[in-house]
Design a protein around this motif. Structure first.
Motif, PDB file in Angstrom:
ATOM      1  N   ALA A 125      -2.190  10.270  15.341  1.00  0.00           N
ATOM      2  CA  ALA A 125      -1.123  10.309  16.357  1.00  0.00           C
ATOM      3  C   ALA A 125      -1.453  11.460  17.310  1.00  0.00           C
ATOM      4  O   ALA A 125      -2.156  12.397  16.915  1.00  0.00           O
ATOM      5  CB  ALA A 125       0.233  10.519  15.698  1.00  0.00           C
ATOM      6  N   PRO A 126      -0.938  11.394  18.553  1.00  0.00           N
ATOM      7  CA  PRO A 126      -1.280  12.445  19.516  1.00  0.00           C
ATOM      8  C   PRO A 126      -0.811  13.823  19.063  1.00  0.00           C
ATOM      9  O   PRO A 126       0.189  13.937  18.358  1.00  0.00           O
ATOM     10  CB  PRO A 126      -0.521  12.025  20.786  1.00  0.00           C
ATOM     11  N   ASN A 127      -1.529  14.847  19.492  1.00  0.00           N
ATOM     12  CA  ASN A 127      -1.133  16.227  19.203  1.00  0.00           C
ATOM     13  C   ASN A 127       0.301  16.478  19.629  1.00  0.00           C
ATOM     14  O   ASN A 127       0.710  16.051  20.712  1.00  0.00           O
ATOM     15  CB  ASN A 127      -2.016  17.195  20.002  1.00  0.00           C
ATOM     16  N   ILE A 135       1.674  11.885   8.440  1.00  0.00           N
ATOM     17  CA  ILE A 135       1.610  10.737   9.340  1.00  0.00           C
ATOM     18  C   ILE A 135       0.597  10.968  10.459  1.00  0.00           C
ATOM     19  O   ILE A 135      -0.187  10.082  10.802  1.00  0.00           O
ATOM     20  CB  ILE A 135       3.027  10.441   9.892  1.00  0.00           C
ATOM     21  N   THR A 136       0.548  12.195  10.978  1.00  0.00           N
ATOM     22  CA  THR A 136      -0.350  12.423  12.122  1.00  0.00           C
ATOM     23  C   THR A 136      -1.816  12.583  11.694  1.00  0.00           C
ATOM     24  O   THR A 136      -2.717  12.399  12.489  1.00  0.00           O
ATOM     25  CB  THR A 136       0.073  13.669  12.918  1.00  0.00           C
ATOM     26  N   ARG A 137      -2.023  12.954  10.422  1.00  0.00           N
ATOM     27  CA  ARG A 137      -3.399  13.056   9.923  1.00  0.00           C
ATOM     28  C   ARG A 137      -3.519  12.346   8.574  1.00  0.00           C
ATOM     29  O   ARG A 137      -4.221  12.805   7.655  1.00  0.00           O
ATOM     30  CB  ARG A 137      -3.805  14.534   9.763  1.00  0.00           C
ATOM     31  N   GLY A 138      -2.847  11.205   8.472  1.00  0.00           N
ATOM     32  CA  GLY A 138      -2.724  10.536   7.179  1.00  0.00           C
ATOM     33  C   GLY A 138      -4.001   9.982   6.594  1.00  0.00           C
ATOM     34  O   GLY A 138      -4.160   9.933   5.390  1.00  0.00           O
ATOM     35  N   MET A 139      -4.905   9.579   7.406  1.00  0.00           N
ATOM     36  CA  MET A 139      -6.090   8.891   6.896  1.00  0.00           C
ATOM     37  C   MET A 139      -7.327   9.797   6.985  1.00  0.00           C
ATOM     38  O   MET A 139      -8.439   9.311   7.173  1.00  0.00           O
ATOM     39  CB  MET A 139      -6.340   7.609   7.704  1.00  0.00           C
ATOM     40  N   ILE A 155       3.114  15.294  18.805  1.00  0.00           N
ATOM     41  CA  ILE A 155       4.061  14.167  18.881  1.00  0.00           C
ATOM     42  C   ILE A 155       5.209  14.366  17.874  1.00  0.00           C
ATOM     43  O   ILE A 155       5.007  15.001  16.838  1.00  0.00           O
ATOM     44  CB  ILE A 155       3.324  12.816  18.603  1.00  0.00           C
ATOM     45  N   GLN A 156       6.397  13.873  18.213  1.00  0.00           N
ATOM     46  CA  GLN A 156       7.508  13.961  17.253  1.00  0.00           C
ATOM     47  C   GLN A 156       7.292  12.954  16.134  1.00  0.00           C
ATOM     48  O   GLN A 156       6.889  11.812  16.387  1.00  0.00           O
ATOM     49  CB  GLN A 156       8.818  13.603  17.954  1.00  0.00           C
ATOM     50  N   VAL A 157       7.590  13.382  14.926  1.00  0.00           N
ATOM     51  CA  VAL A 157       7.409  12.505  13.765  1.00  0.00           C
ATOM     52  C   VAL A 157       8.650  12.602  12.875  1.00  0.00           C
ATOM     53  O   VAL A 157       9.223  13.672  12.726  1.00  0.00           O
ATOM     54  CB  VAL A 157       6.157  12.951  12.947  1.00  0.00           C
ATOM     55  N   TYR A 158       9.044  11.492  12.321  1.00  0.00           N
ATOM     56  CA  TYR A 158      10.122  11.468  11.324  1.00  0.00           C
ATOM     57  C   TYR A 158       9.509  10.962  10.027  1.00  0.00           C
ATOM     58  O   TYR A 158       8.914   9.882  10.011  1.00  0.00           O
ATOM     59  CB  TYR A 158      11.232  10.529  11.832  1.00  0.00           C
ATOM     60  N   ASN A 159       9.606  11.726   8.964  1.00  0.00           N
ATOM     61  CA  ASN A 159       8.897  11.360   7.739  1.00  0.00           C
ATOM     62  C   ASN A 159       9.757  11.501   6.480  1.00  0.00           C
ATOM     63  O   ASN A 159       9.507  12.348   5.624  1.00  0.00           O
ATOM     64  CB  ASN A 159       7.620  12.223   7.612  1.00  0.00           C
ATOM     65  N   PRO A 160      10.797  10.649   6.354  1.00  0.00           N
ATOM     66  CA  PRO A 160      11.557  10.679   5.094  1.00  0.00           C
ATOM     67  C   PRO A 160      10.736  10.032   3.984  1.00  0.00           C
ATOM     68  O   PRO A 160      10.108   8.986   4.190  1.00  0.00           O
ATOM     69  CB  PRO A 160      12.794   9.833   5.421  1.00  0.00           C
ATOM     70  N   ALA A 161      10.730  10.644   2.802  1.00  0.00           N
ATOM     71  CA  ALA A 161       9.895  10.120   1.710  1.00  0.00           C
ATOM     72  C   ALA A 161      10.596   8.998   0.938  1.00  0.00           C
ATOM     73  O   ALA A 161       9.945   8.266   0.193  1.00  0.00           O
ATOM     74  CB  ALA A 161       9.535  11.251   0.759  1.00  0.00           C
ATOM     75  N   PHE A 162      11.920   8.887   1.118  1.00  0.00           N
ATOM     76  CA  PHE A 162      12.678   7.894   0.347  1.00  0.00           C
ATOM     77  C   PHE A 162      13.721   7.226   1.233  1.00  0.00           C
ATOM     78  O   PHE A 162      14.055   7.750   2.296  1.00  0.00           O
ATOM     79  CB  PHE A 162      13.389   8.583  -0.841  1.00  0.00           C
ATOM     80  N   GLU A 220       0.828  -1.228   0.000  1.00  0.00           N
ATOM     81  CA  GLU A 220       0.000   0.000   0.000  1.00  0.00           C
ATOM     82  C   GLU A 220       0.858   1.272   0.000  1.00  0.00           C
ATOM     83  O   GLU A 220       0.498   2.272  -0.558  1.00  0.00           O
ATOM     84  CB  GLU A 220      -0.974   0.010   1.177  1.00  0.00           C
ATOM     85  N   THR A 221       2.042   1.184   0.629  1.00  0.00           N
ATOM     86  CA  THR A 221       3.027   2.277   0.600  1.00  0.00           C
ATOM     87  C   THR A 221       2.623   3.475   1.462  1.00  0.00           C
ATOM     88  O   THR A 221       2.196   4.525   0.972  1.00  0.00           O
ATOM     89  CB  THR A 221       3.370   2.722  -0.853  1.00  0.00           C
ATOM     90  N   ARG A 222       2.747   3.284   2.737  1.00  0.00           N
ATOM     91  CA  ARG A 222       2.549   4.370   3.709  1.00  0.00           C
ATOM     92  C   ARG A 222       3.668   5.398   3.569  1.00  0.00           C
ATOM     93  O   ARG A 222       4.778   5.019   3.202  1.00  0.00           O
ATOM     94  CB  ARG A 222       2.547   3.776   5.124  1.00  0.00           C
ATOM     95  N   PRO A 223       3.472   6.697   3.848  1.00  0.00           N
ATOM     96  CA  PRO A 223       2.207   7.220   4.369  1.00  0.00           C
ATOM     97  C   PRO A 223       1.202   7.687   3.308  1.00  0.00           C
ATOM     98  O   PRO A 223       0.033   7.900   3.638  1.00  0.00           O
ATOM     99  CB  PRO A 223       2.679   8.427   5.189  1.00  0.00           C
ATOM    100  N   LEU A 224       1.614   7.834   2.042  1.00  0.00           N
ATOM    101  CA  LEU A 224       0.682   8.460   1.094  1.00  0.00           C
ATOM    102  C   LEU A 224      -0.030   7.465   0.172  1.00  0.00           C
ATOM    103  O   LEU A 224      -0.772   7.861  -0.718  1.00  0.00           O
ATOM    104  CB  LEU A 224       1.398   9.559   0.283  1.00  0.00           C
TER     105      LEU A 224
END
Ligand code: MRU
Length: 344
Positions: free
Chosen positions: A302-304, A293-297, A306-313, A189-193
């Motif tokens: 995820a909690p307000n 990631i925090t509002r992906g769907m 919150i730390q997120v790491y989001n590398p696309a590749f 499915e390929t999260r997050p997008l």
């Protein structure tokens, strides 16, 4: 089957808005550079080759803006190229296409703005037409690696939606099907997008190819239990030594394929190979907004705060890559040597 991912119509760039798929199959028309840049940043058009083609047409639009506004042609085009270059850092096809357009402007010194615009359009059309031809060649070379009954696992979308024709990784599937082979595809499915479930599943389904969507976390079990014959993915940038940057999760999939002794193939045009980067560590990796990631769907996931790491590749080291399929043929083992030959 190819889809009209990008077309040049009435002096504007018409794109399938990939953010709406699969709910809605709709188009946007980009008439200014700002709209082209927005479309690339927000993944309305995405996938390395398609980003390159869109950027090439973006420079034509910049030329038209300069003419309409009676602005300094070369300065406006150079500024627009800079703007387009800042959209996404990883797919090298973007920079490759922009450099081609820069050369067109440089070589057209002394010509009128209208003549320069026409030359830029000619170059963009050539990049577009070349990409179509290249997809077919990649497909032909790659199809030979699949047996008459094959089950393929793929990640993200490296299909018609990511190119001017029918893709790179999916070109291998389409060409094998055209050659009469029976191919079934598992699409991560390929999260997050969700390019796999939204786009790959959509286009394979449109083309009548047998496709099954799985969550990314199921790949190990599927590789063990579902007789996967090969993993085939695309690439955003390939270093001189064959290290491959592709959608986040590709590296994990390569490790899993290695553990299950399943061949791991990368399909990409030569324009995705960056001979200026000796290895994968030199490839810039895009980090995207935390909200993916925090509002992906469409809801809070995820909690307000919150730390997120989001590398696309991520980068897959060359030793995990069984072969790289390009329009020139299939490279195995010593990628640096094959690339040097192809680029000679
Ligand atoms: O973020 P995206 O959707 O642009 O990422 C796309 C990919 O990672 C593809 O696999 C790659 O660009 C190859 S497309 C032929």
């Amino acid at each position: 089957m190819p889809v009209p991912t990008l077309t040049w119509e009435n002096d504007a760039l018409r794109l399938i808005d990939q953010t709406s798929l699969p709910e809605a199959y709709q188009f946007i028309v980009c008439r200014d550079v700002k709209a082209v840049a927005e479309a690339i940043v927000n993944l309305r058009v995405r996938g390395a080759p398609a980003i390159g083609v869109a950027a090439a047409y973006g420079v034509v639009i910049a030329a038209q803006e300069a003419i309409a506004q009676n602005a300094d042609f070369d300065a406006h085009v150079a500024k627009s190229i800079q703007k387009l270059a800042q959209t996404r850092p990883t797919a090298v096809n973007l920079f490759w296409a922009l450099e081609r357009q820069e050369e067109v402007v440089a070589e057209a010194a002394g010509r009128s703005p209208a003549e320069k615009r026409d030359l830029l359009l000619k170059e963009a059309q050539e990049i577009f037409e070349d990409d179509k031809r290249i997809c077919r060649q990649i497909g032909r070379h790659g199809a030979e690696l699949l047996s008459s009954r094959s089950t393929v696992l793929t990640h993200c979308n490296a299909g018609g939606l990511a190119t001017a024709d029918y893709g790179t990784a999916l070109a291998v599937v389409y060409a094998a099907v055209e050659a009469g082979k029976q191919v079934a595809v598992y699409a991560d499915e390929t999260r997050p997008l969700l390019q796999g479930s939204r786009l790959t599943a959509w286009e394979l389904n449109q083309s009548g190819v047998d496709v099954t969507v799985i969550c990314d976390s199921m790949a190990a079990a599927v590789l063990r239990d579902k007789n996967i014959d090969s993993v085939v993915v695309g690439a955003d940038r390939i270093a001189k030594n064959g290290d491959v940057a592709n959608k986040i999760g590709t590296y994990g999939l390569a490790l899993l394929a290695h553990a299950h002794q399943v061949p791991f193939y990368v399909a990409a045009p030569l324009s995705t190979i960056d001979m200026k980067r000796a290895s994968g560590v030199q490839i810039p990796i895009e980090e995207r907004a935390t909200e993916e990631i925090t509002r992906g769907m469409g809801r809070q996931t995820a909690p307000n705060g919150i730390q997120v790491y989001n590398p696309a590749f991520d980068v897959t080291p060359n030793h995990l890559v069984t072969a790289i399929i390009t329009e020139k043929g299939v490279a195995k083992g010593n990628y640096a040597e094959a690339f040097a030959r192809w680029f000679e």
